[in-house]
Design a protein around this motif. Structure first.
Motif, mmCIF file in Angstrom:
data_model
loop_
_atom_site.group_PDB
_atom_site.id
_atom_site.type_symbol
_atom_site.label_atom_id
_atom_site.label_comp_id
_atom_site.label_asym_id
_atom_site.label_seq_id
_atom_site.Cartn_x
_atom_site.Cartn_y
_atom_site.Cartn_z
ATOM 1 N N UNK A 7 -33.377 -8.794 41.036
ATOM 2 C CA UNK A 7 -34.150 -10.040 41.047
ATOM 3 C C UNK A 7 -33.213 -11.139 41.529
ATOM 4 N N UNK A 8 -33.570 -11.786 42.635
ATOM 5 C CA UNK A 8 -32.721 -12.788 43.265
ATOM 6 C C UNK A 8 -33.354 -14.164 43.108
ATOM 7 N N UNK A 9 -32.561 -15.111 42.635
ATOM 8 C CA UNK A 9 -32.996 -16.501 42.515
ATOM 9 C C UNK A 9 -32.186 -17.328 43.507
ATOM 10 N N UNK A 66 -38.251 -10.943 34.896
ATOM 11 C CA UNK A 66 -38.580 -11.803 33.751
ATOM 12 C C UNK A 66 -37.420 -12.747 33.456
ATOM 13 N N UNK A 67 -36.200 -12.209 33.413
ATOM 14 C CA UNK A 67 -35.041 -13.058 33.155
ATOM 15 C C UNK A 67 -34.849 -14.102 34.259
ATOM 16 N N UNK A 68 -35.099 -13.710 35.495
ATOM 17 C CA UNK A 68 -34.924 -14.639 36.616
ATOM 18 C C UNK A 68 -35.904 -15.800 36.512
ATOM 19 N N UNK A 69 -37.161 -15.506 36.173
ATOM 20 C CA UNK A 69 -38.165 -16.575 36.064
ATOM 21 C C UNK A 69 -37.880 -17.449 34.847
ATOM 22 N N UNK A 142 -48.385 -11.005 32.173
ATOM 23 C CA UNK A 142 -48.579 -10.455 30.841
ATOM 24 C C UNK A 142 -47.343 -10.488 29.967
ATOM 25 N N UNK A 143 -46.184 -10.753 30.562
ATOM 26 C CA UNK A 143 -44.937 -10.807 29.794
ATOM 27 C C UNK A 143 -44.480 -12.246 29.538
#
Length: 575
Positions: A7-9, A66-69, A142-143
């Motif tokens: 996951x890239x931010x 999820x962690x990235x968002x 949903x998470x």
């Protein structure tokens, strides 16, 4: 070469170059402080790592979407809180893009399509906003107790297929409160980059600089956009420029680039309008002239470029607004939606009034919304055969308020002009129309409005020339009312075949102009066509009659009123 799913931010600072120009030491110090106090702790909390820092941008990696968002939302929240004590022109805002995809690992760095898409998403985000790819949205659905807006499939530079993009709207529980406050108008920002000299002659640079300066000056006349100063955009000179990067650094939504080339006694000027978020070309055109004529036609070239640029940019913003759900629209976008509707059926007119009314509810100081609602009420009054002038008077009050709010907006001047015309204050109306053109002579709508007025006051040939000039100014200029108004000018000039041909080009001819078309059919010897159209008009407006309709058409000359009345009678309308 190692690959992995990550996951890239990607984040960057909006208007970084402008902030540095204002206060280089203060800006760089503030960024260092925010990295140590906000960025690094937040990345650690969400189990990510800083891949690299690139001047005003940063690339982060996370093990899960999820962690990235979570990290993205926390960064935006904390940056907003840190901005509260700062003057608006000194605030540091981020744009963030998040993607879940395949990346290439080389040492501690990351490359590949997964990284590139995150950067493209970041460029699409609004200041203070977050855009995520479809793959991220699917993972977090949903998470997270969060709402996203589907922005549809978007073209991405260097990608073979469009990408599904979502905009993060915020926690679901906060949406009602956040929408209660009036959002900003969100006028688009446009930057004009220095035109390139492709002639190989350094002496021709003055022509390039002159064109650039003139286009910036003339675009600044359009109140529906904001133009970045030449001082900020002049640094980006040359033919090998990353448009997405330039857009990020300037905080621009759209970019204009162009070139001048002289060869074999001819001068060629090209101009292009580019979506800064995607690098996609929205419009491009070229203009050729004899070399000795260039100064004679330079003003016309500039006017044509500017008129077309403004029209194409407005079209692009309107298309974007149409794809957004109504609940997420700002006042500016409500106005875009309403203004884009064709003038036609009562149902369409009611929808336009709804959008303008919603814009006023969101932003009670938005002058253009009052001006456009005034025009919509006037069109409703035209079709009201009850004899009441309530709608006309309401339209006048709205136009008057629009001018009080912003007398330098040409659209507000046009609105009060037509409100005055409907009250038979023709000399006052002419002054307002002249002021609208003086404020922005490059807008085809204002030229068309003056042409319509010329036709009503008995100068149809002059009106026709003005209407065609509006079309020459912007070849894409094609509002739903254009062909109907041009047709009525031909009718006033007693050129019935031209009137019919013009009005039949309209796919959404208003009921008012259908009456003019019926009169044109009747006076050109086509009674069957006239009769069919009369039946259609009476189906839409059963109370329609010459006595009710004719007084609302502001024809100044008695012979023109009698001429229209004769055509309506021959068509089959009741007195």
């Amino acid at each position: 070469m190692n690959r992995r799913l990550a996951a890239i931010l990607a984040a960057d600072v909006v208007g970084y170059s402008r902030l540095v120009e204002l206060d280089e030491t203060g800006t760089l110090g503030a960024l260092r402080e925010r990295r140590s106090q906000i960025l690094d702790p937040s990345v650690a909390r969400h189990h990510g790592r800083v891949v690299k820092v690139m001047g005003d941008g940063v690339l982060l990696e996370f093990g899960s979407a999820v962690n990235a968002v979570f990290c993205a939302t926390e960064l935006q929240r904390q940056f907003a809180a840190a901005n509260e004590s700062l003057a608006e022109d000194r605030r540091i805002a981020l744009r963030i893009g998040v993607n879940l995809g395949d990346v290439v690992v080389e040492g501690g760095d990351l490359f590949g399509d997964g990284v590139i898409l995150a950067v493209r998403l970041q460029a699409m985000a609004k200041p203070g906003g977050i855009c995520v790819s479809g793959s991220v949205h699917d993972q977090v659905a949903g998470k997270l107790d969060a709402a996203f807006e589907d922005m549809g499939l978007r073209e991405v530079k260097n990608s073979s297929k469009p990408v599904r993009v979502y905009e993060f709207l915020g926690p679901k529980g906060d949406l009602g409160a956040s929408r209660a406050a009036p959002p900003p108008s969100e006028k688009p920002l446009i930057a004009v980059l220095p035109f390139s000299n492709l002639s190989g002659n350094a002496q021709q640079q003055y022509l390039c600089d002159g064109l650039t300066e003139d286009i910036i000056t003339e675009l600044s006349r359009f109140r529906q956009m904001q133009v970045i100063s030449r001082n900020s955009s002049s640094r980006f000179r040359g033919t090998d420029i990353d448009m997405i990067r330039v857009g990020r650094e300037l905080g621009a939504h759209y970019l204009v680039e162009g070139s001048v080339r002289q060869m074999a006694g001819r001068t060629r000027i090209t101009a292009q309008l580019i979506d800064a978020a995607t690098g996609v070309h929205i419009w491009a055109e070229r203009y050729d002239s004899a070399q000795h004529e260039i100064f004679d036609i330079q003003d016309r070239v500039v006017r044509t470029i500017v008129g077309t640029l403004a029209g194409r940019m407005n079209w692009a913003r309107t298309e974007l607004a149409r794809r957004k759900p109504p609940a997420s629209l700002a006042a500016y976008e409500y106005v875009l939606r309403g203004d884009a509707l064709p003038v036609g059926t009562p149902e369409i007119e009611a929808e336009a009034r709804h959008w303008f009314g919603r814009a006023i509810e969101l932003d009670p100081g938005y002058a253009r919304a009052y001006a456009l609602l005034s025009g919509a009420l006037e069109r409703q009054w035209y079709l009201d055969m009850s004899g009441s002038n309530r709608l006309r008077d309401e339209a006048f009050e709205l136009a008057h308020k629009a001018v009080l709010l912003d007398e330098n907006d040409p659209l507000c001047q046009v609105a009060i002009a037509w409100a005055q015309i409907n009250r038979e204050a023709y000399e006052v109306a002419e002054q307002h129309l002249a002021k609208a053109i003086a404020l922005n002579p490059n807008h085809p709508v204002h030229l068309a409005d003056m042409a319509i007025f010329d036709s009503y006051r008995g100068e149809p040939e002059k009106a026709i020339d003005g209407m065609l000039e509006a079309k020459r100014l912007d070849a894409f200029f094609n509002p739903s009312w254009y062909w109907g108004e041009l047709g009525s000018m031909y009718f006033n000039a007693r050129r019935y075949d031209d009137a019919i041909a013009s009005m039949r080009r309209s796919t959404t001819l208003s009921c008012v102009k259908q009456a003019w078309l019926a009169a044109s059919y009747a006076l050109s010897g086509k009674p069957d066509d006239a009769k069919h159209l009369v039946e259609e008009i009476l189906r839409q407006v059963p109370e329609f009659s010459i006595a009710r309709f004719l007084p609302k058409e502001p024809l100044l000359r008695r012979e023109d009123r009698q001429h229209l009345a004769e055509g309506l009678r021959k068509a089959g309308f009741q007195k």
